[in-house]
Design a protein around this motif. Structure first.
Motif, PDB file in Angstrom:
ATOM      1  N   THR A  14     -14.385  -7.311 -15.439  1.00  0.00           N
ATOM      2  CA  THR A  14     -13.300  -7.917 -14.371  1.00  0.00           C
ATOM      3  C   THR A  14     -13.346  -9.173 -14.621  1.00  0.00           C
ATOM      4  OG1 THR A  14     -14.027  -5.974 -12.634  1.00  0.00           O
ATOM      5  CG2 THR A  14     -13.172  -8.236 -11.905  1.00  0.00           C
ATOM      6  N   VAL A  15     -14.533  -9.708 -14.952  1.00  0.00           N
ATOM      7  CA  VAL A  15     -14.489 -11.173 -15.444  1.00  0.00           C
ATOM      8  C   VAL A  15     -13.861 -11.561 -16.711  1.00  0.00           C
ATOM      9  CG1 VAL A  15     -16.062 -13.227 -16.111  1.00  0.00           C
ATOM     10  CG2 VAL A  15     -16.872 -11.782 -14.029  1.00  0.00           C
ATOM     11  N   LEU A  16     -13.959 -10.237 -17.769  1.00  0.00           N
ATOM     12  CA  LEU A  16     -13.092 -10.658 -18.956  1.00  0.00           C
ATOM     13  C   LEU A  16     -12.072 -10.612 -18.822  1.00  0.00           C
ATOM     14  CD1 LEU A  16     -15.878  -8.460 -21.320  1.00  0.00           C
ATOM     15  CD2 LEU A  16     -15.437 -11.228 -21.112  1.00  0.00           C
ATOM     16  N   LEU A  17     -11.258  -9.914 -18.138  1.00  0.00           N
ATOM     17  CA  LEU A  17      -9.975  -9.381 -17.742  1.00  0.00           C
ATOM     18  C   LEU A  17      -9.352 -10.831 -16.992  1.00  0.00           C
ATOM     19  CD1 LEU A  17      -9.710  -5.899 -16.682  1.00  0.00           C
ATOM     20  CD2 LEU A  17      -8.972  -6.990 -18.945  1.00  0.00           C
ATOM     21  N   GLN A  18     -10.089 -11.873 -16.578  1.00  0.00           N
ATOM     22  CA  GLN A  18      -9.376 -13.102 -15.866  1.00  0.00           C
ATOM     23  C   GLN A  18      -8.748 -13.810 -16.965  1.00  0.00           C
ATOM     24  OE1 GLN A  18      -9.493 -13.291 -12.497  1.00  0.00           O
ATOM     25  NE2 GLN A  18     -10.644 -11.319 -12.861  1.00  0.00           N
ATOM     26  N   GLY A  19      -8.956 -13.826 -18.081  1.00  0.00           N
ATOM     27  CA  GLY A  19      -7.824 -14.271 -19.224  1.00  0.00           C
ATOM     28  C   GLY A  19      -8.299 -15.712 -19.383  1.00  0.00           C
ATOM     29  N   MET A  27     -10.831 -18.773 -21.222  1.00  0.00           N
ATOM     30  CA  MET A  27     -12.004 -19.056 -21.844  1.00  0.00           C
ATOM     31  C   MET A  27     -13.381 -18.973 -21.018  1.00  0.00           C
ATOM     32  SD  MET A  27     -11.113 -18.641 -25.205  1.00  0.00           S
ATOM     33  CE  MET A  27     -12.883 -19.200 -25.721  1.00  0.00           C
ATOM     34  N   LEU A  28     -13.121 -19.698 -19.917  1.00  0.00           N
ATOM     35  CA  LEU A  28     -14.416 -19.902 -19.233  1.00  0.00           C
ATOM     36  C   LEU A  28     -14.739 -18.382 -18.827  1.00  0.00           C
ATOM     37  CD1 LEU A  28     -16.511 -21.109 -17.641  1.00  0.00           C
ATOM     38  CD2 LEU A  28     -14.786 -21.403 -15.772  1.00  0.00           C
ATOM     39  N   HIS A  29     -13.974 -17.352 -18.254  1.00  0.00           N
ATOM     40  CA  HIS A  29     -14.152 -16.077 -18.154  1.00  0.00           C
ATOM     41  C   HIS A  29     -14.819 -15.482 -19.109  1.00  0.00           C
ATOM     42  CE1 HIS A  29     -11.864 -17.502 -14.351  1.00  0.00           C
ATOM     43  NE2 HIS A  29     -12.556 -16.747 -13.809  1.00  0.00           N
ATOM     44  N   PHE A  30     -14.118 -15.724 -20.443  1.00  0.00           N
ATOM     45  CA  PHE A  30     -14.401 -14.897 -21.388  1.00  0.00           C
ATOM     46  C   PHE A  30     -16.060 -15.191 -21.774  1.00  0.00           C
ATOM     47  CE2 PHE A  30     -14.556 -12.779 -25.672  1.00  0.00           C
ATOM     48  CZ  PHE A  30     -15.203 -13.557 -26.477  1.00  0.00           C
ATOM     49  N   TYR A  31     -16.343 -16.476 -21.556  1.00  0.00           N
ATOM     50  CA  TYR A  31     -17.762 -16.760 -21.863  1.00  0.00           C
ATOM     51  C   TYR A  31     -18.719 -16.271 -20.845  1.00  0.00           C
ATOM     52  CZ  TYR A  31     -16.024 -19.958 -25.500  1.00  0.00           C
ATOM     53  OH  TYR A  31     -15.681 -20.515 -26.750  1.00  0.00           O
ATOM     54  N   LEU A  32     -18.248 -16.445 -19.520  1.00  0.00           N
ATOM     55  CA  LEU A  32     -18.705 -15.903 -18.642  1.00  0.00           C
ATOM     56  C   LEU A  32     -19.182 -14.293 -18.532  1.00  0.00           C
ATOM     57  CD1 LEU A  32     -17.578 -17.885 -15.280  1.00  0.00           C
ATOM     58  CD2 LEU A  32     -19.880 -17.969 -16.368  1.00  0.00           C
ATOM     59  N   GLY A  33     -18.059 -13.653 -19.152  1.00  0.00           N
ATOM     60  CA  GLY A  33     -18.022 -12.151 -19.180  1.00  0.00           C
ATOM     61  C   GLY A  33     -19.311 -11.945 -20.451  1.00  0.00           C
ATOM     62  N   VAL A  34     -19.154 -12.480 -21.514  1.00  0.00           N
ATOM     63  CA  VAL A  34     -20.107 -12.475 -22.459  1.00  0.00           C
ATOM     64  C   VAL A  34     -21.552 -12.670 -22.006  1.00  0.00           C
ATOM     65  CG1 VAL A  34     -21.011 -13.197 -24.902  1.00  0.00           C
ATOM     66  CG2 VAL A  34     -18.555 -12.943 -24.304  1.00  0.00           C
ATOM     67  N   LEU A  35     -21.934 -13.759 -21.266  1.00  0.00           N
ATOM     68  CA  LEU A  35     -23.187 -13.805 -20.508  1.00  0.00           C
ATOM     69  C   LEU A  35     -23.331 -12.788 -19.811  1.00  0.00           C
ATOM     70  CD1 LEU A  35     -22.819 -17.999 -19.715  1.00  0.00           C
ATOM     71  CD2 LEU A  35     -24.041 -16.696 -21.616  1.00  0.00           C
ATOM     72  N   LEU A  36     -22.504 -12.389 -18.994  1.00  0.00           N
ATOM     73  CA  LEU A  36     -23.155 -11.284 -17.970  1.00  0.00           C
ATOM     74  C   LEU A  36     -23.384  -9.960 -18.883  1.00  0.00           C
ATOM     75  CD1 LEU A  36     -20.423 -11.630 -15.256  1.00  0.00           C
ATOM     76  CD2 LEU A  36     -22.825 -12.014 -14.895  1.00  0.00           C
ATOM     77  N   LEU A  37     -22.620  -9.695 -20.153  1.00  0.00           N
ATOM     78  CA  LEU A  37     -22.960  -8.708 -20.887  1.00  0.00           C
ATOM     79  C   LEU A  37     -24.413  -8.942 -21.355  1.00  0.00           C
ATOM     80  CD1 LEU A  37     -21.726  -6.043 -21.976  1.00  0.00           C
ATOM     81  CD2 LEU A  37     -21.027  -7.292 -23.976  1.00  0.00           C
ATOM     82  N   VAL A  38     -24.597 -10.009 -22.041  1.00  0.00           N
ATOM     83  CA  VAL A  38     -25.808 -10.174 -22.516  1.00  0.00           C
ATOM     84  C   VAL A  38     -27.094  -9.944 -21.466  1.00  0.00           C
ATOM     85  CG1 VAL A  38     -27.431 -12.020 -23.570  1.00  0.00           C
ATOM     86  CG2 VAL A  38     -24.869 -11.701 -24.189  1.00  0.00           C
ATOM     87  N   PHE A  39     -26.727 -10.488 -20.296  1.00  0.00           N
ATOM     88  CA  PHE A  39     -27.681 -10.344 -19.123  1.00  0.00           C
ATOM     89  C   PHE A  39     -28.012  -8.801 -18.850  1.00  0.00           C
ATOM     90  CE2 PHE A  39     -28.212  -9.855 -14.506  1.00  0.00           C
ATOM     91  CZ  PHE A  39     -29.553 -10.663 -14.246  1.00  0.00           C
ATOM     92  N   PHE A  40     -26.725  -8.195 -18.728  1.00  0.00           N
ATOM     93  CA  PHE A  40     -26.954  -6.708 -18.334  1.00  0.00           C
ATOM     94  C   PHE A  40     -27.697  -5.842 -19.567  1.00  0.00           C
ATOM     95  CE2 PHE A  40     -25.700  -2.581 -17.142  1.00  0.00           C
ATOM     96  CZ  PHE A  40     -25.442  -1.860 -18.275  1.00  0.00           C
ATOM     97  N   VAL A  41     -27.731  -6.280 -20.813  1.00  0.00           N
ATOM     98  CA  VAL A  41     -28.564  -5.711 -21.873  1.00  0.00           C
ATOM     99  C   VAL A  41     -29.935  -6.096 -21.720  1.00  0.00           C
ATOM    100  CG1 VAL A  41     -28.693  -5.683 -24.480  1.00  0.00           C
ATOM    101  CG2 VAL A  41     -26.358  -5.705 -23.676  1.00  0.00           C
ATOM    102  N   VAL A  42     -30.106  -7.515 -21.618  1.00  0.00           N
ATOM    103  CA  VAL A  42     -31.549  -7.985 -21.240  1.00  0.00           C
ATOM    104  C   VAL A  42     -32.097  -7.044 -20.192  1.00  0.00           C
ATOM    105  CG1 VAL A  42     -32.845  -9.899 -20.610  1.00  0.00           C
ATOM    106  CG2 VAL A  42     -31.034 -10.062 -22.274  1.00  0.00           C
ATOM    107  N   MET A  43     -31.431  -7.037 -19.016  1.00  0.00           N
ATOM    108  CA  MET A  43     -32.000  -6.126 -17.905  1.00  0.00           C
ATOM    109  C   MET A  43     -32.290  -4.790 -18.185  1.00  0.00           C
ATOM    110  SD  MET A  43     -32.489  -8.349 -15.314  1.00  0.00           S
ATOM    111  CE  MET A  43     -32.977  -9.401 -16.754  1.00  0.00           C
ATOM    112  N   LEU A  44     -31.419  -4.251 -19.055  1.00  0.00           N
ATOM    113  CA  LEU A  44     -31.504  -2.796 -19.291  1.00  0.00           C
ATOM    114  C   LEU A  44     -32.759  -2.548 -20.318  1.00  0.00           C
ATOM    115  CD1 LEU A  44     -29.421  -0.168 -18.975  1.00  0.00           C
ATOM    116  CD2 LEU A  44     -28.582  -0.608 -21.154  1.00  0.00           C
TER     117      LEU A  44
END
Length: 737
Positions: free
Chosen positions: A170-175, A177-194
């Motif tokens: 959802t964040v990555l689809l906002q289009g 650069m800020l949302h792209f970086y936030l989406g990447v950070l959330l993905l990294v956070f997901f992997v860390v939590m996983l």
């Protein structure tokens, strides 16, 4: 004999699998019990967060789906709370643990789906602050889930995946650069939590398993010790079976001795009076005394005789002690955290003959727990704080109270003046620390020799320990620190974007050598504070970009409109006057077309600076776009004041501009609309000021016009007469008779 030996060798093999199965079931039941115990606070937290989300997004996303989501979340938390109450009331046996776990996992997964719906279907696209709020709440719930759901890995994964995974695309689809970086950070956070969740779950499972193993081993050792005493008594009564009994006793003793010596835990056998009978190698390693030094003596590691007597009384009265945490002391006087288990040993007559204690050194575990607790507290604090000044004193207090420091302070680097100054401080409530605090706050550190505490951190950008202040002659505040009873100090840098932002220092009342745990906490605290400061700076930058014109730094159309609306409300409430000046440049298009847009931008930027300087302190200046500027004038008394402001603006615009090694001139046409006679709301005032501006252009440009005809008749004519008189004086056309 052979048959007895064979039976002895093979008998334990049958119940071993049963015992292992029972232990596994008990461990799993304990995990589920931990899961339910830890979940209570999460229900209230989820309801509160849901309420905050509904209130915050009320006017951002459709109300009906938002209300449905909120009511569903509250209903789910109520159902999970009822499940919790039912579980705690029934206290089900270990055989029902998997069923109760499946109920809990279903609730956790449903909650995760609801948070996932918030991050996808209810995501507040287009409103960056609300997007950040949704991200913050969802990631906060996931971090909380690491602590609450960690006992059972399935519960954590059931919550993590549906709650966090939907928001990433959802964040990555906002289009942006800020949302792209936030989406990447959330993905990294997901992997860390996983990765982190199962590790925490495994750690808890191992700890529970160790607890059961320690208890079983203790009982086994107690039974073996009793068997040895029984065998010793039977030797005197059964002389003819002395060899057989002696052999069995020797074998049992060897097994017991091997088990005790090989055990990683301190195992101490004591008689009914508390005197040590045996003391294994692990006990010698943990406490420092040899077996010869303690045999026949009371255990030397208790804090006092009262503590030892109370412990012995509990055991001798039949209480089985398992996993009780306490503080013991070593031979060198240092304190250690231990986990103690104990069981009573009976003689052949069933009387209490003594007791066994099994002691595990948990000092490192407690230190790691303290480190994790401190970091968790600081992380939570920084996530809720609104400013650095609000958060830092509490961060200093947490570090001081957790690690025994009595004074802490933050030093801020003033890059403009190249000096360090003391900002926030925290002290233990001791009168002797007041003077040291005031001396520190009044002190300014400037660059120079890399000596002392703050300068060494400033120079090296690395943590610095002073184990004994009395021996360190380079500390500038040495005398004041010693007078305050301070003996050691520690400081570490705060880095923002790879550059030194400041540092934090801490002082203790005893000499302290470098502590690895404190250093690790300092590293984490420094990183968290640096990220917090960078995040706040980014938020301020975003707010500025959203409210100001990028070229001139003036308020943009939206922000000026908001400011005008506020000023109108104040003027209406207090019956005050205000006016709007609409300024449009004459001849700007020619410069922009001939010299290029770069020259036009330079002219507009230079003009913004000039207009700021010529306006009154309370006036508000904005750029509407292109070559149009607006001025909000509040609280004036006479209409002639508007005339003076307009005159200054015309004179300011008329001054030459140096562009591409040449001098160029433009003029301005100004329209003026006043409240209340020319309009009662912002759109009406701006429209009428714009109409007056076009009237000024029709009158030959380089002049100003009021929207009100009466004001034009009196004030503009007066301005024309003043200009004519001024020109007559300059030309010498006036004579004194």
């Amino acid at each position: 004999m052979g048959e007895r030996s064979a039976a002895t060798a093979t008998a334990p093999s049958a119940p071993a699998g049963v015992t292992g199965s029972l232990r596994t079931g008990s461990i799993y039941a304990e995990q589920v019990r931990h899961l339910y115990r830890l979940s209570l606070a999460a229900y209230a937290g989820s309801v509160l967060c849901a309420a905050v989300i509904v209130a915050a997004l009320w006017q951002v996303v459709p109300a009906l789906p938002l209300l449905a989501w909120g009511f569903t979340m509250v209903a789910l938390m109520a159902a999970r709370y009822l499940l919790y109450r039912t579980y705690m009331a029934r206290n089900p046996p270990a055989g029902e643990a998997r069923a109760w776990c499946s109920y809990f996992v279903a609730g956790a997964g449903t909650a995760g789906v609801l948070w996932g719906v918030l991050g996808s279907a209810l995501y507040p696209s287009g409103s960056v602050p609300h997007e950040f709020l949704v991200m913050l709440v969802i990631t906060g719930m996931v971090i909380s889930a690491v602590l609450v759901l960690a006992p059972v890995r399935q519960a954590f994964l059931a919550f993590l995946i549906p709650s966090l995974l939907p928001i990433i695309p959802t964040v990555l689809l906002q289009g942006t650069m800020l949302h792209f970086y936030l989406g990447v950070l959330l993905l990294v956070f997901f992997v860390v939590m996983l990765v982190a969740g199962p590790l925490v779950s495994e750690t808890i499972q191992e700890a529970i398993g160790m607890k059961f193993e320690n208890t079983e081993l203790l009982v086994q050792l107690s039974e073996t010790h009793a068997a040895s005493r029984q065998a010793n008594l039977q030797l005197n009564e059964q002389i003819y079976a002395q060899r057989v009994t002696a052999g069995e006793l020797r074998q049992a003793s060897q097994k017991l001795s091997a088990m005790i010596e090989a055990a990683p835990l301190a195992i101490v056998a004591r008689d009914a009076e508390g005197r040590v009978e045996s003391w294994n190698a692990a006990a010698e390693k943990i406490f420092g005394w040899t077996q010869d030094e303690v045999r026949g003596q009371p255990a030397p590691f208790h804090a006092g005789n009262e503590a030892e007597d109370a412990f012995r009384h509990r055991v001798l009265h039949g209480e089985t002690i398992s996993g009780v945490e306490a503080v013991h002391r070593r031979k060198d006087g240092s304190a250690i955290d231990v986990s103690v288990s104990a069981a009573l040993v009976h003689d052949v007559a069933g009387r209490a003959a003594g007791y066994l204690t099994m002691i595990a050194d948990i000092t490192e575990r407690k230190r790691v727990e303290k480190q994790q607790n401190v970091i968790a507290q600081i992380t939570l604090l920084l996530s809720e704080a609104q400013s650095v000044e609000e958060a830092i004193p509490q961060v200093i207090a947490i570090v001081c109270e957790s690690f025994g420091f009595v004074f802490g302070a933050r030093w801020v680097l003033d890059k403009q003046n190249v000096l360090l100054r003391c900002a926030e401080t925290w002290t233990f409530p001791l009168p002797s620390l007041g003077a040291f605090r005031e001396h520190s706050k009044a002190r300014l550190e400037r660059p120079g020799n890399a000596e002392g505490l703050t300068r060494r951190v400033w120079t090296s950008a690395a943590p610095v320990w002073i184990a004994d202040i009395e021996e360190d002659r380079t500390l500038a505040r040495r005398d004041e620190a010693l007078a305050a009873g301070l003996k050691s100090a520690f400081a570490f840098p705060i880095m923002v974007g790879g550059e030194l932002y400041g540092l934090m220092e801490f002082f203790a009342r005893e000499a302290r050598h470098p502590d690895e745990i404190v250093s690790r906490v300092a590293q984490n605290v420094s990183a968290h504070i640096g990220q917090f400061i960078a995040r706040k700076q980014a938020e301020r930058n975003l707010q500025f970009v959203a409210s100001h014109d990028a070229l001139t730094g003036l308020f943009n159309r939206s922000m000026f409109g908001q400011r005008l609306q506020q000023a109108l409300a104040q003027a209406h409430r207090h019956e005050r006057r205000l006016a709007v000046l609409f300024i449009d440049l004459d001849g700007f298009k020619l410069i922009n077309d001939t010299l290029g847009h770069d020259a036009g931008d330079l002219l507009l930027s230079d003009l913004a600076v000039r207009l700021r300087e010529c306006m009154r302190e309370g006036d508000t200046l904005g750029r509407m776009g292109g070559d149009e500027f607006v001025v909000l004038i509040e609280g004036y008394q006479e209409d002639t004041q508007l005339l003076e402001v307009a005159r200054k603006a015309l004179e300011t615009v008329a001054q030459p501009f140096l562009l591409r090694e040449g001098s160029y001139n433009v003029t301005a046409s100004i329209g003026i609309a006043a409240y209340p006679q020319d309009g009662h709301d912002a759109p009406e005032l701006l429209k009428n000021a714009d109409i007056a501006m076009y009237r000024a252009k029709e009158q030959g440009k380089n002049n100003f016009q009021f929207h009100s005809p009466d004001m034009n008749t009196h004030l503009v004519e007066r301005y024309g007469m003043e200009n004519a008189l001024r020109g007559a004086v300059e030309r010498g056309e006036l004579l004194l008779h």
